[in-house]
Design a protein around this motif. Structure first.
Motif, mmCIF file in Angstrom:
data_model
loop_
_atom_site.group_PDB
_atom_site.id
_atom_site.type_symbol
_atom_site.label_atom_id
_atom_site.label_comp_id
_atom_site.label_asym_id
_atom_site.label_seq_id
_atom_site.Cartn_x
_atom_site.Cartn_y
_atom_site.Cartn_z
ATOM 1 N N PHE A 94 0.818 -1.215 0.000
ATOM 2 C CA PHE A 94 0.000 0.000 0.000
ATOM 3 C C PHE A 94 0.848 1.260 0.000
ATOM 4 C CE2 PHE A 94 -2.840 -3.168 1.996
ATOM 5 C CZ PHE A 94 -3.838 -3.150 1.038
ATOM 6 N N GLU A 96 0.999 4.029 2.077
ATOM 7 C CA GLU A 96 1.569 4.702 3.249
ATOM 8 C C GLU A 96 2.206 3.668 4.176
ATOM 9 O OE1 GLU A 96 2.836 7.701 4.864
ATOM 10 O OE2 GLU A 96 1.110 8.376 3.698
ATOM 11 N N THR A 99 1.749 3.887 8.182
ATOM 12 C CA THR A 99 0.510 3.514 8.867
ATOM 13 C C THR A 99 0.033 2.121 8.471
ATOM 14 O OG1 THR A 99 -0.764 4.620 7.158
ATOM 15 C CG2 THR A 99 -0.315 5.879 9.147
ATOM 16 N N SER A 100 0.644 1.559 7.415
ATOM 17 C CA SER A 100 0.166 0.256 6.949
ATOM 18 C C SER A 100 0.774 -0.900 7.719
ATOM 19 C CB SER A 100 0.466 0.092 5.457
ATOM 20 O OG SER A 100 -0.326 0.988 4.718
ATOM 21 N N LEU A 101 1.844 -0.618 8.461
ATOM 22 C CA LEU A 101 2.405 -1.667 9.316
ATOM 23 C C LEU A 101 1.846 -1.476 10.722
ATOM 24 C CD1 LEU A 101 6.096 -1.527 8.059
ATOM 25 C CD2 LEU A 101 4.555 -3.480 7.847
ATOM 26 N N ASN A 102 1.524 -2.583 11.377
ATOM 27 C CA ASN A 102 0.966 -2.481 12.726
ATOM 28 C C ASN A 102 2.049 -2.037 13.708
ATOM 29 O OD1 ASN A 102 -0.250 -2.884 15.224
ATOM 30 N ND2 ASN A 102 -1.558 -4.492 14.394
ATOM 31 N N PRO A 103 1.819 -0.894 14.390
ATOM 32 C CA PRO A 103 2.885 -0.320 15.228
ATOM 33 C C PRO A 103 3.253 -1.160 16.442
ATOM 34 C CG PRO A 103 0.834 0.874 15.536
ATOM 35 C CD PRO A 103 0.620 -0.049 14.382
ATOM 36 N N VAL A 104 2.391 -2.076 16.868
ATOM 37 C CA VAL A 104 2.691 -2.780 18.116
ATOM 38 C C VAL A 104 3.258 -4.184 17.909
ATOM 39 C CG1 VAL A 104 0.965 -1.462 19.371
ATOM 40 C CG2 VAL A 104 0.366 -3.697 18.438
ATOM 41 N N PHE A 105 3.515 -4.559 16.653
ATOM 42 C CA PHE A 105 4.145 -5.853 16.405
ATOM 43 C C PHE A 105 5.500 -5.647 15.725
ATOM 44 C CE2 PHE A 105 -0.405 -7.053 16.448
ATOM 45 C CZ PHE A 105 -0.351 -8.018 17.433
ATOM 46 N N GLN A 110 5.112 -9.696 12.045
ATOM 47 C CA GLN A 110 4.166 -9.350 10.983
ATOM 48 C C GLN A 110 4.415 -10.166 9.726
ATOM 49 O OE1 GLN A 110 2.748 -5.264 10.704
ATOM 50 N NE2 GLN A 110 4.095 -4.710 12.368
ATOM 51 N N TYR A 148 10.575 -2.584 15.715
ATOM 52 C CA TYR A 148 9.191 -2.198 15.486
ATOM 53 C C TYR A 148 9.167 -1.213 14.314
ATOM 54 C CZ TYR A 148 7.838 -4.399 19.831
ATOM 55 O OH TYR A 148 7.596 -5.320 20.807
ATOM 56 N N HIS A 150 8.197 1.739 13.793
ATOM 57 C CA HIS A 150 8.566 3.139 13.962
ATOM 58 C C HIS A 150 10.074 3.335 14.043
ATOM 59 C CE1 HIS A 150 8.854 1.882 18.157
ATOM 60 N NE2 HIS A 150 9.642 2.910 18.319
ATOM 61 N N MET A 161 7.135 -3.902 3.879
ATOM 62 C CA MET A 161 5.815 -4.206 3.290
ATOM 63 C C MET A 161 5.979 -5.131 2.085
ATOM 64 S SD MET A 161 3.022 -2.959 4.637
ATOM 65 C CE MET A 161 1.804 -2.834 3.320
ATOM 66 N N MET A 164 6.914 -8.581 3.175
ATOM 67 C CA MET A 164 5.753 -9.282 3.729
ATOM 68 C C MET A 164 4.877 -9.811 2.601
ATOM 69 S SD MET A 164 3.649 -7.746 6.857
ATOM 70 C CE MET A 164 2.593 -6.614 6.002
ATOM 71 N N ASP C 221 -4.992 1.874 8.621
ATOM 72 C CA ASP C 221 -4.377 1.246 7.455
ATOM 73 C C ASP C 221 -3.848 -0.154 7.761
ATOM 74 O OD1 ASP C 221 -4.937 3.345 5.866
ATOM 75 O OD2 ASP C 221 -2.915 4.184 5.828
ATOM 76 N N TYR C 222 -3.292 -0.337 8.970
ATOM 77 C CA TYR C 222 -2.678 -1.644 9.226
ATOM 78 C C TYR C 222 -3.709 -2.754 9.378
ATOM 79 C CZ TYR C 222 -3.310 0.134 13.987
ATOM 80 O OH TYR C 222 -3.817 0.692 15.117
ATOM 81 N N ARG C 224 -6.214 -2.918 7.263
ATOM 82 C CA ARG C 224 -6.353 -3.283 5.857
ATOM 83 C C ARG C 224 -5.200 -4.205 5.448
ATOM 84 N NH1 ARG C 224 -5.815 1.489 1.622
ATOM 85 N NH2 ARG C 224 -3.724 1.404 2.487
ATOM 86 N N THR C 225 -3.983 -3.882 5.918
ATOM 87 C CA THR C 225 -2.833 -4.730 5.599
ATOM 88 C C THR C 225 -3.054 -6.147 6.109
ATOM 89 O OG1 THR C 225 -1.441 -2.786 5.847
ATOM 90 C CG2 THR C 225 -0.332 -4.913 5.787
ATOM 91 N N LYS C 229 -3.403 -9.661 3.980
ATOM 92 C CA LYS C 229 -2.539 -10.827 4.188
ATOM 93 C C LYS C 229 -3.351 -12.111 4.248
ATOM 94 C CE LYS C 229 -0.002 -9.357 7.810
ATOM 95 N NZ LYS C 229 0.932 -9.447 8.947
ATOM 96 N N PRO C 319 5.265 0.011 22.251
ATOM 97 C CA PRO C 319 6.682 0.002 21.868
ATOM 98 C C PRO C 319 7.159 1.364 21.382
ATOM 99 C CG PRO C 319 5.341 -1.209 20.287
ATOM 100 C CD PRO C 319 4.472 -0.933 21.476
ATOM 101 N N ARG C 320 6.236 2.186 20.848
ATOM 102 C CA ARG C 320 6.658 3.490 20.328
ATOM 103 C C ARG C 320 7.183 4.380 21.458
ATOM 104 N NH1 ARG C 320 1.153 4.080 17.197
ATOM 105 N NH2 ARG C 320 0.669 2.727 18.928
#
Lengths: 277, 335, 324
Positions: A94, A96, A99-105, A110, A148, A150, A161, A164, C221-222, C224-225, C229, C319-320
């Motif tokens: 995608f 962006e 924002t398209s990757l999950n920030p907490v994993f 992923q 992560y 970020h 991305m 993946m 967005d994530y 949607r990702t 998958k 984690p951020r």
């Protein structure tokens, strides 16, 4: 391999109904790269999402036509078949990456999630994750996979991305504006990387973009979308060299080119074009 | 003579309240956003039904708030309208013909749709009269906390720096005290009453409004239109009043409607704690409180709590639903 | 992170001071100590009794600074109280003369027995309901449930209690409705109804809040990702939405953890549970200003403790922030 036949997609119902895609037909052969070009709102991203029915329904509604993947109609598939298709046969990148990757994993988990879903036979998941990251040109992948999202730069995130998406060896990669959110220099690197991967893996690709400037070296064919319709289609060199439709000409006119200092960039008169279409 | 004057002060203050509300709505009603929101709201059946119900309560509360002098002392319009309903000698069940007393039931002077209370007053009339307390608490508190919260929030976000520091310090300090303790402390010192309750609820209530408006104003100040207004040499006051305030007013309205429901609930809880409505004032909280002993009577009296709690529930529900509808109408994407 | 927490702690000092000043002004300036004495002792108290009461508590000293010359300048009502609270000495009850610290220690356990189970059961139920509503979002059941949540929110807590007590205790004749004793199983059986009432009275608001939070998460967005998958909708919800939502949830929920010790005023009074809430109720009726003032002080400390706890949990979960 993939064929859209007279596909129409609506959003909303009744008075608020909007026709996003109006009966388009398009095919992608094995190993082929097709660029779908148009401005925002032309229906190109909706088309890309529709290939595996990723659009939330409602409001999206498949009003007509069919999507054939290896001869089977995607619109008739059940939830389980769709899940096997998504990521397994058709993977996405995608616009962006941040924002398209999950920030907490972590990056590892992923990519591993995709592997668990579509290639459960892989025994050494970590090694496979490293391999995927290596393929997209990430330096020292063994360290990076515990990061992560970020902690990575925008270009690196987009490489993750792509890694993946590649992890499950899809037959078709849908890249929806994969370089739009990135710096110009990073854009070129990512496009170069995608070209290499395409050559290595031989998978087909649907490159969705608004920018004619990036498709030159990568796409075999181009389809130009305007207001939900495909207005022109042909080999990349032909379309770029000798555009037939006024809208295509206008879009190509928007690309700034080196060595043409004195040329004015074109702006697009939508109403005039709308009357033409 | 003093009592006579008070009647007119009260009547006038009801007018003032409606005038304030009308004036505030008038100022923003012409803008595109409010017109569009009204258009969407009209298509929202739940929202319109809730609004209609709120208007009914407003009408009842207004009737009970207007008093006219009578030879025997002043009477409210609602009292005059229900003057034909006779008073009984004690509890009686809905539509009963005698009082509830097991030993010597007395025949009733009339039928009562929802029964009568301990003093033989018609439950429905008492419940309707209690609407006034709920609306006054909500109205008076709103007049205190909304201007305070909006003003401080907008100033903090507009001027930043030390103004922001001071406002934030004030609301952090008030927020640091659990709301119920703050309310109880203030009311223990100031004493029971509608006015003191409104002051106490106003002191705790402005914090939420100030936070909301500060946050939204901080976002608005970043917008180009504020920079443009500044570049054109408009004074701070004009930018605040002409540009920033109208752009946060919809949030004020939504918050005020949802906040009103919280205030009506708070009146009931405070009355139960013994620091709310003074004895003798018709209030839903007091009626619910009284029902504790009524339910342990034999046979038990269920109609007082059902009617008063039901009325309170309907008003609060209508306010909550209308607030939600407003939010959807102003922000259709995040409905 | 540690530096941040220490900065935070320093920021709390003026707030605690502000709270103390606020209660002092309210109890001793807005209302004179004399008036307070008369309200505590009742209308029939002799002037001598009032004077004694004020003197015993040091309430007859000058308000802000002692300028009588007979005592050091700091021997004033306000500064003495500040000094006392700074040493965490909560003072004595206006009515019984008992040290309040003892009262509070006694009341903490019964309060926690009520609020801790109610908090966790309520939280678990709300999260499960909210996730389920997000799973079936925009369907008829979801719409009906949203309406039901608003309805649940619109009932004052006393009505829940009165109705619950009436139905369960009187009509079904099942629970002992009154009389709390600390003795194992019968305590648990007794607490079942108040805990259930506390859960129900908070359920509507929580489910609604959490549902809105999870729905917001669904639009990211994530998500949607994850769907692209091939992750199933249930797993998208349970893994991706839940974990991200949990971080938001922490900011909302953790701050209220310390307040569990304060109990619930209305519930404890209704069921005769001798917790802190009930003590506050008695203090309001008495009136006992010392108890209320000490509760406000304690409440503000708990609030600030909650803020600190939120920061720590947030940093631990996200984690951020953790890796900065």
């Amino acid at each position: 391999m993939l064929e859209l036949r007279n596909l129409s997609i609506d959003f909303g119902k009744g008075a608020s109904r909007v026709q996003a895609v109006k009966g388009i037909s398009l095919s992608i052969a094995k190993g082929e790269t097709v660029a779908l070009v148009g401005e925002s709102g032309s229906g190109k991203s909706v088309t890309g999402m529709a290939l595996t029915r990723l659009l939330p329904e409602p409001p999206a509604f498949y009003a007509g036509g069919e999507i054939l993947f290896e001869g089977r109609n995607v619109l008739g598939m059940n939830a389980r078949e769709l899940r096997a298709l998504r990521g397994g046969k058709i993977a996405y990148v995608f616009q962006e990456p941040s924002t398209s990757l999950n920030p907490v994993f972590t990056v590892r988990s992923q990519i591993a999630e995709a592997l668990h879903l579509h290639r459960p036979e892989v025994a050494d998941v970590d090694a496979e994750v490293v391999h995927c990251l290596d393929m997209v040109g990430i330096v020292s992948p063994r360290q990076r996979m515990d990061d992560y999202p970020h902690q990575l730069s925008g270009g690196m995130q987009q490489r993750v991305m792509i890694a993946m998406a590649l992890a499950c060896r899809p037959q078709l990669l849908v890249a929806d504006e994969p370089t739009t959110a990135l710096d110009v220099t990073v854009q070129a690197q990512i496009l170069d990387q995608m070209r290499q991967i395409k050559q290595q893996t031989g998978m087909a690709m649907l490159l969705i973009t608004h920018n004619f400037g990036i498709i030159g070296g990568i796409a075999d064919r181009v389809a130009v979308m305007f207001r939900g319709k495909i207005v022109e289609e042909g080999a990349t060199a032909t379309v770029l060299g000798n555009p037939q439709h006024a809208y295509t000409k206008a879009l190509i006119g928007c690309i700034p080119q080196l060595g043409q200092h004195r040329r004015r960039l074109t702006t697009i008169d939508h109403d005039a074009l709308g009357a033409l279409c | 003579m003093a009592a006579f004057d008070l009647v007119w002060v009260q009547n006038l203050s009801v007018f003032t309240g409606y005038a304030l509300l009308g004036g505030a709505l008038w100022r923003v009603a012409g803008t595109e956003r409010w017109k569009a929101a009204w258009h969407r709201l009209r298509g929202d059946r739940t929202g319109m039904a809730a609004l209609a119900l709120i208007c009914v309560f407003l009408l009842v509360g207004t009737l009970e708030s207007f008093s006219v002098p009578q030879p025997t002392g002043s009477r409210t319009l609602l009292q005059l309208a229900t003057a034909g309903i006779p008073q009984e000698k004690g509890y009686s069940a809905p539509l009963a013909t005698t009082t509830l007393s097991v030993a010597n039931p007395t025949p009733l002077a009339g039928r009562h749709l929802l029964g009568t209370d301990a003093l033989g007053r018609d439950t429905l009339v008492q419940t309707l009269r209690a609407t006034r307390s709920a609306l006054w608490i909500g109205g008076l508190t709103s007049i205190i906390y909304i201007p305070l919260g909006v003003l401080l929030g907008i100033l903090a976000a507009f001027y930043r720096g030390w103004v922001d520091d001071v406002v934030q310090y004030f609301y952090s300090t008030v927020a640091a005290v659990p709301e119920i303790l703050m309310l109880v402390s203030i009311l223990m010192v100031l004493g029971k009453g509608l006015g003191t309750m409104a002051i106490a609820l106003g002191i705790t209530g402005w914090v939420g409004m100030a936070r909301l408006i500060r946050g939204e104003t901080l976002r608005q100040v970043e917008r180009p239109y504020v920079a443009a207004a500044r570049a054109m040499g408009q004074s701070d006051w004009k930018i605040l009043m002409r540009h920033l305030l109208p752009n946060v007013m919809h949030l004020v309205l939504i918050k005020a409607v949802l906040g009103f429901s919280g205030l009506v609930l708070a009146e009931a809880v405070l009355s139960y704690l013994g620091v709310g409505s003074p004895v003798g004032t018709a209030s839903w909280g007091a009626m619910i409180d009284a029902s504790r002993s009524e339910l342990s009577r034999e046979p038990f009296v269920w109609w007082n709590i059902s009617t008063s709690a039901g009325a309170l529930f309907l008003l609060v529900l209508a306010l909550n639903l209308f607030g939600d509808s407003l939010r959807r109408a102003f922000d259709p994407k995040h409905g | 992170m540690v530096a941040y927490l220490i900065r935070r702690l320093f920021f709390f000092v003026p707030i605690v001071f502000g709270v103390m000043l606020l209660t002092f002004v309210l109890f001793f300036v807005v209302q004179s100590p004399d008036a307070m004495a008369r309200r505590v002792l009742g209308p029939k108290a002799t002037p001598k009794a009032v004077e004694n009461w004020l003197h015993n508590r040091g309430y007859d000293k000058p308000l802000l600074l002692n300028r009588t010359g007979q005592a050091p300048w700091h021997d004033s009502l306000f500064l003495n109280q500040m000094g006392r609270l700074a040493r965490f000495d909560l003072g004595k009850s206006d009515v019984t003369n008992r040290p309040l610290a003892e009262d509070f220690r006694e009341g903490a356990l019964p309060s926690l027995l009520l609020t801790v189970p109610a908090f966790f059961v309520g939280l678990a139920l709300s999260v499960v309901f909210a996730l389920y509503l997000v799973f079936i979002r925009n369907g008829v059941v979801d719409l009906a449930a949203s309406l039901a949540c608003v309805a649940l929110m619109s009932v004052p807590v006393m009505v829940y209690i009165i109705a619950g007590q009436f139905l369960v205790a009187q009509v079904l004749n099942y629970f002992p409705a009154f009389g709390f004793q600390l003795e194992g199983f019968s305590t648990a059986k007794f607490l079942l109804l108040p805990v259930a009432l506390m859960v129900v009275s908070g359920l509507g608001a929580d489910v609604r809040l959490f549902r809105a939070m999870f729905i917001e998460e669904m639009g990211q967005d994530y998500i949607r990702t994850a769907r692209a998958k091939g992750v199933s909708s249930a797993l998208v919800l349970l893994r991706h939405v839940f974990k991200n939502g949990l971080i938001n949830l922490i900011t909302l929920v953790v701050a209220s953890l310390p307040f569990l010790i304060m109990g619930s005023v209305v519930l404890e009074n209704f069921f005769g549970i001798p917790g802190l809430g009930n003590k506050l109720f008695s203090a309001i009726q008495a009136p006992d200003f010392a108890v209320v003032q000490a509760s406000v002080f304690l409440g503000s400390l708990l609030y600030l403790g909650g803020l600190l706890l939120t920061d720590i949990c947030y940093a631990w979960a996200d984690p951020r922030i953790r890796l900065q």
